[in-house]
Design a protein around this motif. Structure first.
Motif, PDB file in Angstrom:
ATOM      1  N   ASP A 155       0.866  -1.393   0.104  1.00 44.14           N
ATOM      2  CA  ASP A 155       0.120  -0.119  -0.116  1.00 44.14           C
ATOM      3  C   ASP A 155       0.998   1.271   0.064  1.00 44.14           C
ATOM      4  N   ASP A 156       2.102   1.178   0.873  1.00 44.65           N
ATOM      5  CA  ASP A 156       2.748   2.329   0.819  1.00 44.65           C
ATOM      6  C   ASP A 156       3.565   2.587  -0.719  1.00 44.65           C
ATOM      7  N   PHE A 157       3.621   1.788  -1.650  1.00 40.63           N
ATOM      8  CA  PHE A 157       3.954   1.959  -3.036  1.00 40.63           C
ATOM      9  C   PHE A 157       2.821   2.209  -4.000  1.00 40.63           C
ATOM     10  N   PHE A 158       1.878   2.285  -3.619  1.00 39.35           N
ATOM     11  CA  PHE A 158       0.773   2.529  -4.509  1.00 39.35           C
ATOM     12  C   PHE A 158       0.693   3.932  -5.272  1.00 39.35           C
ATOM     13  N   VAL A 159       0.599   4.090  -6.349  1.00 36.04           N
ATOM     14  CA  VAL A 159       0.538   5.738  -6.978  1.00 36.04           C
ATOM     15  C   VAL A 159      -0.749   5.611  -7.942  1.00 36.04           C
ATOM     16  N   PRO A 160      -1.654   6.702  -7.502  1.00 32.26           N
ATOM     17  CA  PRO A 160      -2.938   6.633  -8.046  1.00 32.26           C
ATOM     18  C   PRO A 160      -2.697   7.416  -9.465  1.00 32.26           C
ATOM     19  N   GLU A 161      -3.722   7.237 -10.441  1.00 34.05           N
ATOM     20  CA  GLU A 161      -3.793   7.794 -11.567  1.00 34.05           C
ATOM     21  C   GLU A 161      -3.285   9.350 -11.637  1.00 34.05           C
ATOM     22  N   GLN A 162      -2.148   9.746 -12.289  1.00 38.15           N
ATOM     23  CA  GLN A 162      -1.851  11.020 -12.261  1.00 38.15           C
ATOM     24  C   GLN A 162      -1.654  11.623 -13.904  1.00 38.15           C
ATOM     25  N   VAL A 163      -1.641  13.020 -13.973  1.00 43.40           N
ATOM     26  CA  VAL A 163      -1.366  13.475 -15.457  1.00 43.40           C
ATOM     27  C   VAL A 163      -0.371  14.708 -15.010  1.00 43.40           C
ATOM     28  N   SER A 164       0.651  14.686 -15.819  1.00 44.41           N
ATOM     29  CA  SER A 164       1.571  15.926 -15.959  1.00 44.41           C
ATOM     30  C   SER A 164       0.979  16.869 -17.020  1.00 44.41           C
ATOM     31  N   VAL A 165       0.592  18.198 -16.481  1.00 43.59           N
ATOM     32  CA  VAL A 165       0.060  19.225 -17.466  1.00 43.59           C
ATOM     33  C   VAL A 165       0.843  20.463 -17.196  1.00 43.59           C
ATOM     34  N   SER A 166       0.564  21.336 -18.437  1.00 49.01           N
ATOM     35  CA  SER A 166       0.831  22.477 -18.516  1.00 49.01           C
ATOM     36  C   SER A 166      -0.424  23.443 -18.650  1.00 49.01           C
ATOM     37  N   HIS A 167      -0.617  24.737 -18.560  1.00 48.33           N
ATOM     38  CA  HIS A 167      -1.677  25.275 -18.844  1.00 48.33           C
ATOM     39  C   HIS A 167      -1.216  27.102 -19.025  1.00 48.33           C
ATOM     40  N   ILE A 168      -2.148  27.656 -19.865  1.00 47.93           N
ATOM     41  CA  ILE A 168      -2.158  29.078 -19.783  1.00 47.93           C
ATOM     42  C   ILE A 168      -3.336  29.638 -19.291  1.00 47.93           C
ATOM     43  N   LEU A 169      -3.293  30.545 -18.237  1.00 50.54           N
ATOM     44  CA  LEU A 169      -4.573  30.917 -17.552  1.00 50.54           C
ATOM     45  C   LEU A 169      -4.735  32.332 -17.847  1.00 50.54           C
ATOM     46  N   PHE A 170      -5.924  32.829 -18.131  1.00 51.89           N
ATOM     47  CA  PHE A 170      -6.560  33.917 -18.287  1.00 51.89           C
ATOM     48  C   PHE A 170      -7.568  34.585 -17.334  1.00 51.89           C
ATOM     49  N   LYS A 171      -7.317  35.213 -16.407  1.00 49.10           N
ATOM     50  CA  LYS A 171      -8.048  35.241 -15.159  1.00 49.10           C
ATOM     51  C   LYS A 171      -9.246  36.360 -15.404  1.00 49.10           C
ATOM     52  N   THR A 172     -10.248  35.736 -14.769  1.00 57.27           N
ATOM     53  CA  THR A 172     -11.568  36.687 -14.686  1.00 57.27           C
ATOM     54  C   THR A 172     -11.800  36.845 -13.091  1.00 57.27           C
ATOM     55  N   ILE A 173     -10.908  36.807 -12.208  1.00 53.49           N
ATOM     56  CA  ILE A 173     -11.085  37.055 -10.989  1.00 53.49           C
ATOM     57  C   ILE A 173     -10.430  38.501 -10.600  1.00 53.49           C
ATOM     58  N   HIS A 232      -8.843  28.608 -19.413  1.00 55.98           N
ATOM     59  CA  HIS A 232      -7.290  27.927 -19.327  1.00 55.98           C
ATOM     60  C   HIS A 232      -7.374  27.323 -20.725  1.00 55.98           C
ATOM     61  N   ILE A 233      -5.992  26.926 -21.082  1.00 58.03           N
ATOM     62  CA  ILE A 233      -5.656  26.378 -22.395  1.00 58.03           C
ATOM     63  C   ILE A 233      -4.757  25.366 -21.612  1.00 58.03           C
ATOM     64  N   ILE A 234      -5.291  23.881 -21.908  1.00 52.65           N
ATOM     65  CA  ILE A 234      -4.580  22.633 -21.124  1.00 52.65           C
ATOM     66  C   ILE A 234      -3.745  21.948 -22.173  1.00 52.65           C
ATOM     67  N   ARG A 235      -2.457  21.509 -21.897  1.00 52.55           N
ATOM     68  CA  ARG A 235      -1.936  20.608 -22.593  1.00 52.55           C
ATOM     69  C   ARG A 235      -1.570  19.476 -21.737  1.00 52.55           C
ATOM     70  N   VAL A 236      -1.755  18.200 -22.114  1.00 48.67           N
ATOM     71  CA  VAL A 236      -1.361  17.201 -21.462  1.00 48.67           C
ATOM     72  C   VAL A 236       0.141  16.626 -21.735  1.00 48.67           C
ATOM     73  N   ASP A 237       1.248  16.998 -20.947  1.00 47.16           N
ATOM     74  CA  ASP A 237       2.571  16.448 -21.277  1.00 47.16           C
ATOM     75  C   ASP A 237       2.891  14.965 -20.852  1.00 47.16           C
ATOM     76  N   ASP A 238       2.296  14.500 -20.042  1.00 47.08           N
ATOM     77  CA  ASP A 238       2.297  12.976 -19.850  1.00 47.08           C
ATOM     78  C   ASP A 238       1.221  12.506 -19.070  1.00 47.08           C
ATOM     79  N   LYS A 239       1.046  11.117 -19.181  1.00 46.07           N
ATOM     80  CA  LYS A 239      -0.127  10.498 -18.356  1.00 46.07           C
ATOM     81  C   LYS A 239       0.632   9.321 -17.496  1.00 46.07           C
ATOM     82  N   GLN A 240       0.052   8.896 -16.357  1.00 40.96           N
ATOM     83  CA  GLN A 240       0.371   7.625 -15.634  1.00 40.96           C
ATOM     84  C   GLN A 240      -0.784   7.063 -15.173  1.00 40.96           C
ATOM     85  N   ASP A 241      -1.132   5.829 -15.534  1.00 38.51           N
ATOM     86  CA  ASP A 241      -2.007   5.184 -14.991  1.00 38.51           C
ATOM     87  C   ASP A 241      -1.848   4.638 -13.594  1.00 38.51           C
ATOM     88  N   ALA A 242      -2.941   4.415 -12.634  1.00 33.29           N
ATOM     89  CA  ALA A 242      -2.602   3.953 -11.468  1.00 33.29           C
ATOM     90  C   ALA A 242      -1.957   2.810 -11.302  1.00 33.29           C
TER      91      ALA A 242
END
Length: 657
Positions: A265-283, A374-384
């Protein structure tokens, strides 16, 4: 990690250097749990002050951290015991943060270690002319400076980076409004000119007279003060068995595999994505959605999206256009939009849905969230998945080495104690090759040969009855066994011996009271008459005038104006309350006031905003740490040995008198 480092490729040099830099950071921020754990592993064991998850917080560890703090601040060694109760809370908080980072599944990749070297401060030293100093020098560096194995060293480095990653996540939410920036700027940059009156302790001390009965009464009421230095002292016979003479069991390949299979259980890694984004704020600056910003933000986002679809460079466009600039490193914009690895639950739902559904390498259309577009780009993915054994082998080896080292120390302590009780400390020492010492009388805050200052050892010594059976205690450099041979009770202070000091102390106390009374009178009368100089002259105070000074400035006799922040809220003609300083008092009035100009604000606005952001980030992380500790205590994940902590506090108080 070990195999990666031993692989003969050019990348190896970068990783090794990054480890060294990361470890230097570790020594500065002091976030990594100490590897010298106690001999026993539960929160009621002598020497164990608390448990955070499965991590022990030991007296030796807290003492080491307190020593580091004292040395970094230039404090004398005598103050180390006083620092320990406060340092204990810091160590617990650090380990709680590390535990939370593991719980969240955060990780540090080899590439991240590489990156820290490329931009680190020690590159020239460790890689002269771009060449790694070599494996042999690297190994020797660890042995000479840290006295630990390579796996332990590398695990600790990763711990620093992991903790920093969690901190960055927490601090990303820090924002400051334009109104806050302007208010802070004005507070920091308004200047005042002062007229001030100074009355010193020396000015009034000559007017203080005391009688013999008053001196005697003062002595009787302050006997505890004069008792300091006359605390109980003890003599002991003791032996120290160094840690390097205690052989721990060798770690076998089968031990590592067994640990891996029993801790999956200590070595279980959940699903993950490595992402980049460009944000244009509306706050808006207040952190709330602003409808007026929606249309221009969307238009700008659509323009950037078209550039990307026409082959534009994502990282360059992110650096130029993204408004995600929060965080200690400038947010994701400064990193080409990279947010690194994310798990589900770490972002808002709209962002998460797209990030986890896009294929690797693909860029999204516009994604609207509460923060903006946001404009989102997925750089990498990793299954659980479960981390394979080779990936965690170094980590497991370090854990097992430490566990077996502690068991070996515990066995050695039990054996040494049993031998000493069945024969004598001297005979037990001779049998085990330990060095024997016969101490002179010493107090609880003294250091003694072979042990130096060890809170756990001193507590055990001064809690043992004279002539009681020998006791073995873990110390920083191994195991010590002792027997109390003599006790010297504290001698009650005699008036004749301390008469001169009591008289001097009483005069000083009365002088401080007189000084305070005179300064209060000066302030009251000057406020009523609006003539500080006249009243000061009548009361024998010296009047001076300052140049224009801001909140960070210095004024003779007052020192830093941070000691008198009220001056910048006062109107011209106002007179202050008495300002007590060391061996003197000051009353001041504002004679001129100079407000900062709009041009100054325009020039320094960004600097002020950055300073405020940094302060808010620190406050956010401190609050996060405090709440985390509170929650873990409530859930039973932090267990404190209150008896040991109370004894530590009493020992610290005794040491500080």
């Amino acid at each position: 990690m070990i195999r990666f480092l031993q692989t003969p490729t050019p990348m190896k040099r970068f990783v090794l250097g990054a480890i060294l830099i990361a470890f230097c950071l570790l020594m500065v921020v002091s976030l990594v749990p100490n590897l010298n754990q106690s001999l026993l592993g539960n929160p009621t064991t002598p020497g164990v002050l608390a448990k955070v998850g499965d991590q022990d917080v030991t007296q030796e560890e807290v003492q080491q951290r307190a020593t580091q703090v004292a040395q970094s601040q230039g404090y004398p060694a005598q103050l180390i015991p006083l620092l320990m109760p406060q340092v204990l809370n810091s160590v617990i908080a650090d380990k709680a943060v590390l535990s939370e980072a593991h719980r969240m599944g955060l990780k540090v990749t080899d590439q991240e270690v590489v990156d820290i070297l490329k931009h680190g401060q020690l590159g020239q030293e460790l890689f002269p002319n771009g060449q790694f100093v070599g494996d042999d020098k690297y190994d020797q560096f660890i042995a000479d400076n840290f006295r630990m194995s390579k796996p332990q060293f590398e695990t600790m480095v990763r711990t620093v980076l992991l903790t920093g990653k969690l901190r960055s996540m927490i601090e990303q939410g820090a924002t400051v409004t334009d109104a806050e920036v302007k208010q802070a700027f004005e507070e920091q940059n308004v200047k005042v000119k002062l007229q001030y009156a100074v009355l010193t302790l020396e000015d009034v001390q000559s007017k203080v007279k005391v009688t013999e009965p008053e001196v005697k009464a003062y002595f009787e009421s302050h006997k505890g003060v004069y008792q300091a230095g006359n605390s109980e002292k003890r003599k002991i016979t003791y032996a120290v068995l160094p840690a390097d003479k205690i052989a721990g069991a060798q770690i076998k390949e089968g031990d590592i595999e067994d640990y891996y299979h029993s801790h999956r259980d200590d070595f279980f890694v959940p699903e993950q994505v490595s992402v980049s984004h460009i944000l244009f704020k509306t706050i808006g600056p207040d952190g709330k959605p602003d409808p007026k910003l929606d249309a221009p933000a969307k238009a700008k986002a659509e323009g950037v999206l078209k550039q990307l679809q026409s082959g534009g460079n994502f990282a360059e466009l992110a650096k130029k256009n993204s408004e995600d600039n929060a965080g200690p490193a400038g947010g994701s914009a400064a990193k080409g939009g990279s947010l690194g690895w994310l798990q589900k639950g770490q972002t808002v739902p709209e962002f998460e849905k797209v990030a986890f559904s896009l294929p690797k390498g693909q860029t999204s259309d516009l994604v609207k969230s509460e923060y903006g577009y946001h404009i989102i780009r997925v750089d990498d993915k990793q299954d659980a998945h479960e981390k394979p054994l080779p990936e965690v082998k170094a980590q497991i080896q370090a854990t097992l080495e430490n566990q077996k080292k502690q068991r070996a120390l515990e066995d050695a302590a039990n054996k040494l104690q049993n031998q000493a009780r069945s024969s004598s400390v001297e005979k037990a020492a001779a049998a085990e090759g330990a060095q024997v010492f016969h101490s002179d009388f010493f107090s609880p805050t003294d250091s003694i040969p072979g042990v130096n200052y060890s809170p756990g050892f001193m507590q055990a010594v001064f809690n043992s009855a004279p002539k009681s059976p020998p006791v073995a205690v873990p110390v920083q450099n191994g195991v010590a066994v002792f027997q109390v041979t003599d006790v010297q009770p504290p001698a009650p202070p005699q008036f004749e011996k301390f008469r001169a000091k009591a008289e001097s102390d009483l005069k000083a106390e009365n002088a401080r009271k007189m000084l305070g009374s005179r300064m209060q009178e000066l302030s009251d009368r000057a406020r009523a008459s609006h003539d500080l100089a006249k009243v000061a002259k009548e009361l024998g105070a010296t009047v001076k005038t300052s140049e224009f000074v801001d909140a960070k400035g210095q004024v003779p006799d007052i020192g830093s104006m941070q000691q008198a922040p009220e001056a910048f809220d006062m109107k011209v003609g106002d007179v202050s309350a008495p300002l007590p300083l060391q061996n003197k008092g000051v009353v001041y009035g504002v004679t001129e006031r100079q407000e900062p100009s709009a041009d100054d604000y325009a020039k320094k606005k960004d600097i002020t905003r950055d300073q405020m952001l940094q302060r808010k980030r620190q406050e956010m992380f401190a609050l996060f740490s405090a709440n985390l500790v509170q929650q873990m205590e409530k859930n039973g994940k932090i267990k404190k040995n209150q008896a040991q902590i109370d004894a530590l506090g009493k020992r610290a108080t005794a040491g500080g008198l």
